[in-house]
Write an enzyme that holds these catalytic residues in place. Structure first.
Site, PDB file in Angstrom:
ATOM      1  N   ARG A  13       5.330 -10.923  14.522  1.00  0.00           N
ATOM      2  CA  ARG A  13       3.932 -11.251  14.156  1.00  0.00           C
ATOM      3  C   ARG A  13       3.743 -12.755  14.047  1.00  0.00           C
ATOM      4  O   ARG A  13       2.663 -13.275  14.327  1.00  0.00           O
ATOM      5  CB  ARG A  13       3.516 -10.542  12.856  1.00  0.00           C
ATOM      6  CG  ARG A  13       4.402 -10.870  11.679  1.00  0.00           C
ATOM      7  CD  ARG A  13       3.985 -10.086  10.454  1.00  0.00           C
ATOM      8  NE  ARG A  13       5.025 -10.118   9.448  1.00  0.00           N
ATOM      9  CZ  ARG A  13       4.793 -10.142   8.141  1.00  0.00           C
ATOM     10  NH1 ARG A  13       3.564 -10.134   7.680  1.00  0.00           N
ATOM     11  NH2 ARG A  13       5.784 -10.158   7.288  1.00  0.00           N
ATOM     12  N   GLU A  61     -12.686  -1.761  10.334  1.00  0.00           N
ATOM     13  CA  GLU A  61     -12.078  -1.913  11.665  1.00  0.00           C
ATOM     14  C   GLU A  61     -12.977  -1.400  12.785  1.00  0.00           C
ATOM     15  O   GLU A  61     -12.981  -1.957  13.886  1.00  0.00           O
ATOM     16  CB  GLU A  61     -10.727  -1.195  11.710  1.00  0.00           C
ATOM     17  CG  GLU A  61      -9.668  -1.783  10.763  1.00  0.00           C
ATOM     18  CD  GLU A  61      -9.786  -1.273   9.335  1.00  0.00           C
ATOM     19  OE1 GLU A  61     -10.603  -0.379   9.070  1.00  0.00           O
ATOM     20  OE2 GLU A  61      -9.043  -1.789   8.469  1.00  0.00           O
ATOM     21  N   PHE A  86      -4.397   0.785  12.107  1.00  0.00           N
ATOM     22  CA  PHE A  86      -5.847   0.577  11.999  1.00  0.00           C
ATOM     23  C   PHE A  86      -6.415  -0.011  13.292  1.00  0.00           C
ATOM     24  O   PHE A  86      -7.624  -0.128  13.442  1.00  0.00           O
ATOM     25  CB  PHE A  86      -6.159  -0.341  10.809  1.00  0.00           C
ATOM     26  CG  PHE A  86      -5.429   0.042   9.557  1.00  0.00           C
ATOM     27  CD1 PHE A  86      -5.353   1.382   9.172  1.00  0.00           C
ATOM     28  CD2 PHE A  86      -4.797  -0.907   8.769  1.00  0.00           C
ATOM     29  CE1 PHE A  86      -4.667   1.754   8.029  1.00  0.00           C
ATOM     30  CE2 PHE A  86      -4.111  -0.539   7.624  1.00  0.00           C
ATOM     31  CZ  PHE A  86      -4.039   0.791   7.244  1.00  0.00           C
ATOM     32  N   HIS A 112       2.797  -4.719  12.453  1.00  0.00           N
ATOM     33  CA  HIS A 112       3.332  -3.688  11.565  1.00  0.00           C
ATOM     34  C   HIS A 112       3.416  -2.323  12.255  1.00  0.00           C
ATOM     35  O   HIS A 112       3.170  -1.281  11.640  1.00  0.00           O
ATOM     36  CB  HIS A 112       2.500  -3.588  10.287  1.00  0.00           C
ATOM     37  CG  HIS A 112       2.584  -4.809   9.411  1.00  0.00           C
ATOM     38  ND1 HIS A 112       2.291  -6.072   9.858  1.00  0.00           N
ATOM     39  CD2 HIS A 112       2.932  -4.952   8.098  1.00  0.00           C
ATOM     40  CE1 HIS A 112       2.455  -6.943   8.880  1.00  0.00           C
ATOM     41  NE2 HIS A 112       2.855  -6.290   7.808  1.00  0.00           N
ATOM     42  N   ASP A 120       5.797   0.542   2.713  1.00  0.00           N
ATOM     43  CA  ASP A 120       4.456   1.124   2.545  1.00  0.00           C
ATOM     44  C   ASP A 120       4.415   2.605   2.951  1.00  0.00           C
ATOM     45  O   ASP A 120       3.521   3.337   2.543  1.00  0.00           O
ATOM     46  CB  ASP A 120       3.416   0.346   3.363  1.00  0.00           C
ATOM     47  CG  ASP A 120       2.910  -0.874   2.618  1.00  0.00           C
ATOM     48  OD1 ASP A 120       3.203  -1.000   1.415  1.00  0.00           O
ATOM     49  OD2 ASP A 120       2.223  -1.703   3.248  1.00  0.00           O
ATOM     50  N   ARG A 170       6.546  -6.270  11.834  1.00  0.00           N
ATOM     51  CA  ARG A 170       6.609  -7.001  10.575  1.00  0.00           C
ATOM     52  C   ARG A 170       7.949  -7.690  10.295  1.00  0.00           C
ATOM     53  O   ARG A 170       7.956  -8.830   9.805  1.00  0.00           O
ATOM     54  CB  ARG A 170       6.290  -6.034   9.427  1.00  0.00           C
ATOM     55  CG  ARG A 170       6.495  -6.642   8.058  1.00  0.00           C
ATOM     56  CD  ARG A 170       6.165  -5.649   6.953  1.00  0.00           C
ATOM     57  NE  ARG A 170       6.378  -6.273   5.664  1.00  0.00           N
ATOM     58  CZ  ARG A 170       7.196  -5.784   4.734  1.00  0.00           C
ATOM     59  NH1 ARG A 170       7.850  -4.667   4.941  1.00  0.00           N
ATOM     60  NH2 ARG A 170       7.338  -6.401   3.579  1.00  0.00           N
TER      61      ARG A 170
END
Lengths: 317, 281
Positions: A13, A61, A86, A112, A120, A170
């Site tokens: 990223r 989004e 998303f 991610h 998460d 990530r």
């Protein structure tokens, strides 16, 4: 055997962020949109350099995809940034109608992706996004393997007219591709030459494929290793050329085996040169919380799994 | 001064186009199309600053987006009669290999269409994006959008409505075709929209109302007033009351003709109520 060296672990990223910063300087038509994840997507520098070209849309989004589609009308090149989950499943119809079907020049940049999002958990760990995006007519799908390649890909997609899905991640991973590389969409990168087995990998699994090839080499097995950064359009020639030498193939990806790179490769092979194939991928499952390394181990997405698959597929020749 | 009698003639001709298009293929959406015929005619003939020909980027001219894509028959008729493509092409509506797809799309390259629509609730977002690009390009021209009232049930609209006010997207005029009908019946019965004026105002928009969107003079004045409101820091919403099926007595005040074409006999009656003015295609 070629030797690849990790120049120091970095997250892909951040490669995206660096590429976007570079694009901001080079191309005044590039604009960036983010849905409340500017820091996570490493878009801060672009935002600081070009506040007038940065659009914070909030946690919305669907609206971001629509705005991006609209911004192309008048010549802008929008780069949207949010997590892969998303960027795809949540907004599939907006991408389908307003971007893909309308053939808008939007770059959907997704961080991610996959299990390596980590703690998460499954709500955020999408393992279906490559499949979703590659099914859209006209969509280019790219999954980069390290910082340098992600930076190069980010810069390259601005010059490609049409919608692109750029997938990255990530965690900090080995950075081993050249800093000064030219990124060619749809062109596979040959990493190792070998005759016994082909290993085709994408994203974070490319480094693991190199580690597997090294270990196999020590055991007298020579692996042909290909970095497929572009899943669509797929570099058919590179795959067919390789299996013509080796006669068997392992595909490796941080994605469900339904809809991923493996299925695309299988289609090419079944149409042109039926070849035994093993799939290193998640097995139709959601992820869970854990560290990236723990998750990749648990779900069999690492060098060890690739090595095992290579040995297995060789027995099926 | 706008030539009202010409606009009226064009409205009647466009109604004939709508009816004949949907009748030929026994499909399509005549009700909503007839309801906003006066709006389309007025917008394209009098309100918008348009260039000759069609360029996707629309730089240096006003841009229109249709969010409720199912009213494609009126959109196609007005585009053709405004010079974007030959009027005869209306003959191909919804046929195989046509540029006039059931719902508007850029895919076949039909001039005048800048985005696909049909899956509802996406047009305001797209319009906001195009409006932001106009600002970046220092292009003072405006974005006009039409959306249905029923489609405001889609949540994405309210994301876009919130964004547009917060970011002072004041080069945008969204007109709501407020006919109170949707496929399953009256919006009040399906999912009541509540007080739309208060809702848009609460989100930070300037709101105008056109009491009768089937009256050309009211549409002209209302849209001119909306134009005056642009450039003042707020996006502009026009709530335009219309009657679905307007101009054909048996199609009016009902949702029955939302997505149904007239049969031969019904077509004859409907056309007789709207005698040919500028020539059928």
């Amino acid at each position: 055997m070629k030797k690849y060296t990790d120049s120091g672990k970095k997250d892909t990223r951040s490669g995206f962020g660096a590429g976007l910063t570079e694009l901001g300087k080079r191309n005044k038509d590039v604009v960036a949109l983010c849905a409340d994840l500017t820091g996570s997507l490493k878009m801060d520098e672009f935002k600081a350099n070009h506040p007038e070209r940065f659009f914070q849309v909030g946690i919305a989004e669907a609206n971001m995809m629509g705005i991006a589609a609209g911004m192309t009308i008048g010549g802008k090149i929008p780069f949207t940034g949010t997590f892969a989950n998303f960027s795809t499943g949540r907004v599939y119809d907006q991408i389908r109608q307003s971007i893909a079907y309308s053939h808008k020049n939007v770059k959907i940049c997704a961080s991610h992706a996959g299990l390596t999002l980590g703690e998460d958990g499954a709500t955020h760990q999408i393992l279906e996004d490559i499949g979703l995006m590659k099914m859209l007519p006209g969509m280019t799908v790219i999954n980069t393997c390290d910082y340098n390649q992600t930076k190069a890909a980010t810069i390259a997609i601005a010059d490609h007219h049409g919608p692109v899905y750029l997938r990255f991640g990530r965690p900090k991973v080995a950075n081993f591709t050249p800093e000064d590389q030219t990124f060619e969409i749809g062109k596979a990168v040959q990493l190792q030459e070998g005759n016994d087995v082909t290993i085709v990998a994408t994203g974070h699994l490319v480094w693991e494929a190199l580690l597997a090839a090294e270990s196999l080499n020590e055991q007298g097995i020579s692996a042909d290793v290909i970095n497929i950064h572009t899943i669509k359009p797929l570099d058919k020639e590179a795959i067919l050329r390789s299996v013509a030498k080796t006669g068997c193939i392992v595909t490796a990806e941080e994605h469900n085996y339904y809809g991923g790179l493996g299925e695309s490769v299988a289609r090419v092979l079944s149409e042109n040169d039926p070849t035994p194939q093993e799939f290193v991928a998640t097995q139709d499952t959601f992820g869970e919380s854990g560290t990236p390394a723990q998750l990749m181990d648990k779900y069999g997405l690492n060098a060890e799994a690739i090595e095992k698959a290579a040995k297995k597929v060789m027995t099926r020749k | 001064m706008p030539d009202i009698s010409y606009l009226n003639e064009l409205v009647i001709q466009v109604r004939r186009d709508i009816l004949r298009q949907v009748h030929k293929v026994n499909s399509g959406h005549p009700g909503g199309s007839l309801g906003c015929t006066e709006f389309f005619v007025t917008l394209f003939q009098e309100i918008m600053d348009r260039k000759d020909g069609f360029n996707m980027n629309g730089i240096g001219e006003d841009i229109f987006f249709l969010s409720n894509g199912h009213v494609s028959p009126v959109f196609y008729s007005v585009l053709a009669r405004s010079g974007y493509f030959p009027v005869d092409e209306l003959n191909t509506f919804r046929l195989i290999n046509s540029r006039l797809q059931g719902h508007p799309t850029t895919h076949e390259g039909l001039p005048g269409v800048r985005i696909a629509s049909g899956s509802l609730g996406q047009g305001i977002s797209v319009s906001v994006g195009a409006a932001e690009t106009k600002k970046l390009n220092n292009d003072p021209h405006l974005i006009y959008t039409l959306c249905g009232d029923g489609e405001l049930q889609e949540g994405q609209n309210w994301e876009a409505i919130m964004y547009a006010a917060a970011n002072k997207v004041d080069n945008l005029i969204v007109t709501v075709d407020y006919n109170g009908q949707q496929i399953d019946g009256a919006t009040d019965n399906v999912l009541p929209l509540g007080n739309l004026k208060a809702k848009f105002e609460a989100f930070g928009w300037d709101v105008l109302e056109i009491a009768d969107g089937n009256d050309i003079s009211q549409v002209l004045n209302g849209m001119a007033a909306a134009k005056e409101k642009t450039g003042k820091g707020k996006p502009v919403c026009v709530l335009m009351k219309t009657v679905m099926g307007n101009g054909v007595d048996f199609m009016m005040h009902t949702h029955a003709w939302h997505g149904k074409a007239p049969n031969d006999e019904q077509l004859e009656i409907a056309l007789a109520q709207n005698p040919e003015t500028l020539g059928d295609y």
